[in-house]
Write a protein that holds these residues in place. Structure first.
Motif, PDB file in Angstrom:
ATOM      1  N   SER A   1       0.263   4.185  -5.251  1.00  0.00           N
ATOM      2  CA  SER A   1      -0.116   3.178  -6.235  1.00  0.00           C
ATOM      3  C   SER A   1      -0.452   1.895  -5.500  1.00  0.00           C
ATOM      4  O   SER A   1      -0.366   1.835  -4.262  1.00  0.00           O
ATOM      5  N   GLY A   2      -0.802   0.862  -6.248  1.00  0.00           N
ATOM      6  CA  GLY A   2      -1.102  -0.418  -5.627  1.00  0.00           C
ATOM      7  C   GLY A   2       0.107  -1.055  -4.976  1.00  0.00           C
ATOM      8  O   GLY A   2      -0.029  -1.856  -4.047  1.00  0.00           O
ATOM      9  N   SER A   3       1.316  -0.704  -5.428  1.00  0.00           N
ATOM     10  CA  SER A   3       2.531  -1.286  -4.874  1.00  0.00           C
ATOM     11  C   SER A   3       3.266  -0.344  -3.925  1.00  0.00           C
ATOM     12  O   SER A   3       4.227  -0.744  -3.292  1.00  0.00           O
ATOM     13  N   ASP A   4       2.828   0.892  -3.838  1.00  0.00           N
ATOM     14  CA  ASP A   4       3.460   1.887  -2.961  1.00  0.00           C
ATOM     15  C   ASP A   4       2.382   2.467  -2.057  1.00  0.00           C
ATOM     16  O   ASP A   4       1.524   3.239  -2.493  1.00  0.00           O
ATOM     17  N   GLN A   5       2.413   2.088  -0.768  1.00  0.00           N
ATOM     18  CA  GLN A   5       1.357   2.480   0.160  1.00  0.00           C
ATOM     19  C   GLN A   5       1.613   3.812   0.852  1.00  0.00           C
ATOM     20  O   GLN A   5       0.857   4.178   1.759  1.00  0.00           O
ATOM     21  N   SER A   6       2.636   4.547   0.474  1.00  0.00           N
ATOM     22  CA  SER A   6       2.835   5.865   1.062  1.00  0.00           C
ATOM     23  C   SER A   6       1.737   6.818   0.600  1.00  0.00           C
ATOM     24  O   SER A   6       1.013   6.544  -0.359  1.00  0.00           O
ATOM     25  N   SER A   7       1.616   7.960   1.280  1.00  0.00           N
ATOM     26  CA  SER A   7       0.491   8.866   1.047  1.00  0.00           C
ATOM     27  C   SER A   7       0.484   9.389  -0.377  1.00  0.00           C
ATOM     28  O   SER A   7       1.502   9.872  -0.888  1.00  0.00           O
ATOM     29  N   GLY A   8      -0.678   9.303  -1.025  1.00  0.00           N
ATOM     30  CA  GLY A   8      -0.846   9.774  -2.386  1.00  0.00           C
ATOM     31  C   GLY A   8      -1.354  11.201  -2.429  1.00  0.00           C
ATOM     32  O   GLY A   8      -1.151  11.985  -1.505  1.00  0.00           O
TER      33      GLY A   8
END
Length: 792
Positions: free
Chosen positions: A170-177
């Motif tokens: 997400s915009g606030s969670d930069q871990s792999s999507g």
């Protein structure tokens, strides 16, 4: 071949970009500089102040990355080790001669960025281009973030065949999507697809439409905002061009694979330090619903543009109403279909949905009329839905993936639903009998009519009462029968049954037949009342009486994990110090017995399948279940085989049930064979992460390949005693066939599995891959570099 004017324009643009790069001043960062979230300096800025490198907040801690400083917020363009747990507030990042070194609190010190062996680091710099570089004393770039993009490329940056962009969560969670953008090596086509796809070619939902077979293709975003592909045979193919004409202030372009799976070109205009704006100049897809996997399993996407909404199919409910992207589950049970002689007579129906489409594999395609298509699904117990198109009637099983509805789609879907309650209709009264007309008036006429009416009503009430009584008794008997058999259908699937100690003692015949013993207790075989369901009962040891509420909460969290490669928890018992867990029974024993004690080793295809099953189960525990779980005890003894020889992981989540001062001791006190599956972090008393499970899986993967234990004394040569060392020596010597003598194996699959195992058992946790990458490598959809020799 691209037109000559376009090529000249791009050539001039590239020359200008090169000149700008050469004159791109930077704030030189000398050796000995450091950053910390708790210190006065948390980041290093570029000369213009538009980019920063350092610590930024993520989750309940911090991450290290590069971000574009906007007016009121920041836009992350690169993240280091994006899938590692958040860093603590007392972490420090130091620039030393060997590169950037991270001290995560006072727990674990490791090299965060490894330099090339061409020289020592003399300085670092955050450039105005958004690139962070490490340089030697001769200004030679030793390492730069532009070579390792995450979800974004910036002006002046390339994306080559060897790299890919993976969206953020997400915009606030930069871990792999869940989405990936990469260049196909076979034809030079730029494509986007879900990262967990088993067949990226089939599941691609956007492509550049280019074909440059036999030559490398590069994706480039220049500083003028031109996004283009270039290759020897392709020439130049422009994907997007910036049309922003304001000249005042600074303009920065970025191309990002967003969390929704759409590849977009953004423009940031900085008129001053206090005034900035952002525009979307191009999107790969105009509609979010065109993204395969935008909505979860058994749900479909509706809406236009960036307003995609996820909806459940009829007969399905959301897994999590607060996060509808997780998909839906079926809210009824169709087990009765397989026990019925005529499935069409069940209380089932189909709901038709116009303009529906999904991208999945049908198990059957028949030629028939539309009105017969839905009926054919009712008569087939394997069928959950059908899709009617001009090509015929396609039947599908669950789950249904990549579904969307649009007015431009002409297909019609039929979803099978089994009604929960049978609607009863009132019994129609027989028509009035017409008799001879009575011409003589009498007072008994109205009385007779009233008596007949009241009698009829009384009779109907009596019949209804008898019907209600029998129906109630039938429902009570059915519920009791289902409860005795511990087979509560949908209720059992989402709730736990609480057993008494006496019930389990009776079910196991006084805990008579022992199935196995592990670090958390002994497992016994049992039979539920009625004798038609076998269970496994684990008597937990080392658990104190305090914390009853916490114990119940943890057990409930474990029960919410549902995956085909996890042993299912059916219930529990908690009476004082007596704590027992009830699991489904695995009829074919453990993987350890299959590999080390069976008279004949499993065939190669079965071992490959088992390895993938275990990897998928671990991935679910790490990333996909509601409560993320680190198993801490992955080994063949905890991998059980059901009656179809499907591998299922047991004992997951139990490490959290122990008191904090006993959890590490319990795992480390494993029997001698279990000790070798523990990652080096356990022995160093360091921080334990999901990478500890990766190490254990790597050791077990090598054992699956070779059908032998990690340590064997009775071997032909001393070099073969330690399995990991022997495997690596065979790999380097090109003699992998020694590992599987007298077996017919696919040598490419063997080499791929060996390389994955060697990467998983690296001593440095940062070098071990995440489980989702392990699965991609095992399936052959991700390239695997040559593993280093440093294994333990």
């Amino acid at each position: 071949m691209a037109p000559i004017p376009v090529l000249l324009l791009l050539l001039v643009s590239l020359l200008l970009n090169y000149a700008n790069a050469q004159s791109n001043h930077s704030n030189v960062i000398p050796l000995g500089s450091s950053l910390s979230p708790d210190a006065n300096r948390t980041s290093w800025l570029s000369p213009s102040g538009h980019f920063a490198f350092g610590f930024y907040p993520q989750g309940d801690g911090f991450a290290i990355g590069i971000w574009l400083i906007n007016q009121n917020n920041y836009t992350v363009t690169w993240t280091a080790n994006r899938d590692d747990p958040p860093l603590s507030s007392n972490s420090t990042l130091d620039l030393i001669r060997n590169g950037l070194w991270l001290l995560n609190g006072a727990v674990n010190e490791s090299s965060y960025i490894d330099n090339e062996p061409s020289g020592e680091t003399a300085s670092a710099a955050m450039l105005d281009s958004g690139n962070f570089v490490l340089s030697s004393n001769r200004s030679v770039v030793l390492w730069q973030t532009f070579d390792y993009p995450t979800d974004t490329i910036l002006g002046g940056q390339n994306l080559s065949n060897g790299n890919q962009l993976v969206s953020s969560v997400s915009g606030s969670d930069q871990s792999s999507g869940q989405f990936s953008l990469r260049m196909r090596s076979d034809n030079g086509n730029l494509v986007t697809y879900p990262v967990n796809s088993l067949d990226p070619t089939y599941d691609t939902f956007w492509s550049s439409g280019t074909n440059n077979s036999g030559s490398d293709v590069i994706l480039t975003l220049n500083r003028s905002g031109v996004l283009f592909l270039s290759g020897d045979r392709l020439g130049v193919r422009i994907l997007a061009t910036s049309h922003y004409h304001k000249k005042n202030g600074a303009i920065i372009h970025r191309a990002t694979l967003d969390a929704d799976g759409v590849f977009r070109l953004y423009l940031h205009h900085f008129e001053s330090h206090n005034s900035s704006s952002m525009l979307v100049e191009w999107s790969s897809l105009a509609n979010q619903c065109e993204v395969g996997g935008f909505c979860g399993l058994n749900s479909y996407c509706s809406g236009v543009g960036n307003n995609g909404q996820c909806n459940c199919f009829p007969g399905f409910d959301f897994v999590n109403t607060s996060n509808k992207f997780l998909g839906c589950y079926r809210n009824f049970d169709d087990n009765g279909c397989r026990h019925s002689k005529d499935p069409a007579t069940l209380n089932s129906s189909t709901f038709s949905l116009k303009n529906m489409w999904w991208n999945d594999y049908p198990y059957s395609v028949l030629q028939m009329k539309e009105e017969d298509c839905g009926i054919s699904c009712l008569e087939d117990c394997n069928c959950a839905a059908v899709l009617y198109t001009d090509d015929g009637c396609a039947k599908y099983q669950l789950p249904i993936r990549y579904s969307r509805v649009s007015k431009n789609i002409s297909a019609t879907a039929f979803i099978k639903v089994i009604q929960k309650n049978i609607t009863t209709h009132p019994i129609p009264l027989p028509p009035e009998t017409v008799g001879p007309k009575v011409l003589t008036e009498t007072k008994r006429g109205p009385i007779l009519i009233l008596a007949i009416t009241l009698g009829s009503i009384s009779c109907l009430c009596f019949i209804f009462a008898i019907y209600t009584l029998f129906r109630y008794r039938h429902q009570v008997y059915r519920y009791k029968s289902l409860s005795d058999n511990a087979n509560l259908g949908l209720i059992e699937e989402f709730t736990l049954r609480s057993f008494s100690y006496n019930e389990l003692e009776k079910a196991t015949d006084g805990f008579k037949e022992e199935l196995g013993k592990g670090s958390f207790g002994v497992v016994y075989k049992g039979t539920m009342s009625g004798g038609n369901k076998t269970i496994a009962v684990k008597r937990l040891e080392k658990f104190v009486e305090e914390g009853q509420r916490e114990f119940r909460a943890e057990i409930t969290a474990i029960a919410r994990t549902h995956h085909r490669n996890l042993v299912r928890l059916l219930g529990f018992c908690m009476e004082g110090s007596r704590k027992l867990l009830v699991y489904e029974y695995m009829s074919n024993g453990s993987l350890a017995n299959l590999l080390f004690k069976a008279e004949m080793r499993p065939i190669w295809k079965d071992r490959v399948r088992i390895a993938r099953d275990v990897a998928r189960g671990i991935l679910y525990l790490h990333d996909e279940c509601e409560v993320h779980i680190i198993h801490c005890n992955i080994k063949p003894q905890n991998i059980l085989m059901d009656d179809t020889w499907t591998a299922k992981i047991s004992d997951f989540g139990l490490a959290k049930l122990l008191p904090p001062n006993q959890s590490r001791t319990a795992v480390e006190a494993e029997e001698t064979t279990g000790y070798f599956y523990l990652a080096p972090e356990w022995k160093k008393n360091a921080l334990i992460s999901v990478k500890a499970d990766t190490y254990s899986f790597g050791i077990m993967l090598l054992e699956i390949i070779c059908c032998r234990r990690s340590i064997e004394v009775n071997v032909p040569t001393p070099d073969e005693i330690t399995l990991s060392s022997w495997v690596y020596n065979c790999f380097v010597a090109g003699e992998l066939e020694k590992l599987v003598e007298d077996e017919n194996v696919d040598i490419m699959t063997l080499e791929r599995m060996v390389k994955v195992g060697l990467w998983c058992i690296q001593e440095d946790p940062a070098l071990r891959p995440l489980m989702k990458n392990v699965i991609l490598m095992l399936e052959g959809t991700m390239d695997i570099p040559v593993p280093p020799s440093r294994v333990v």
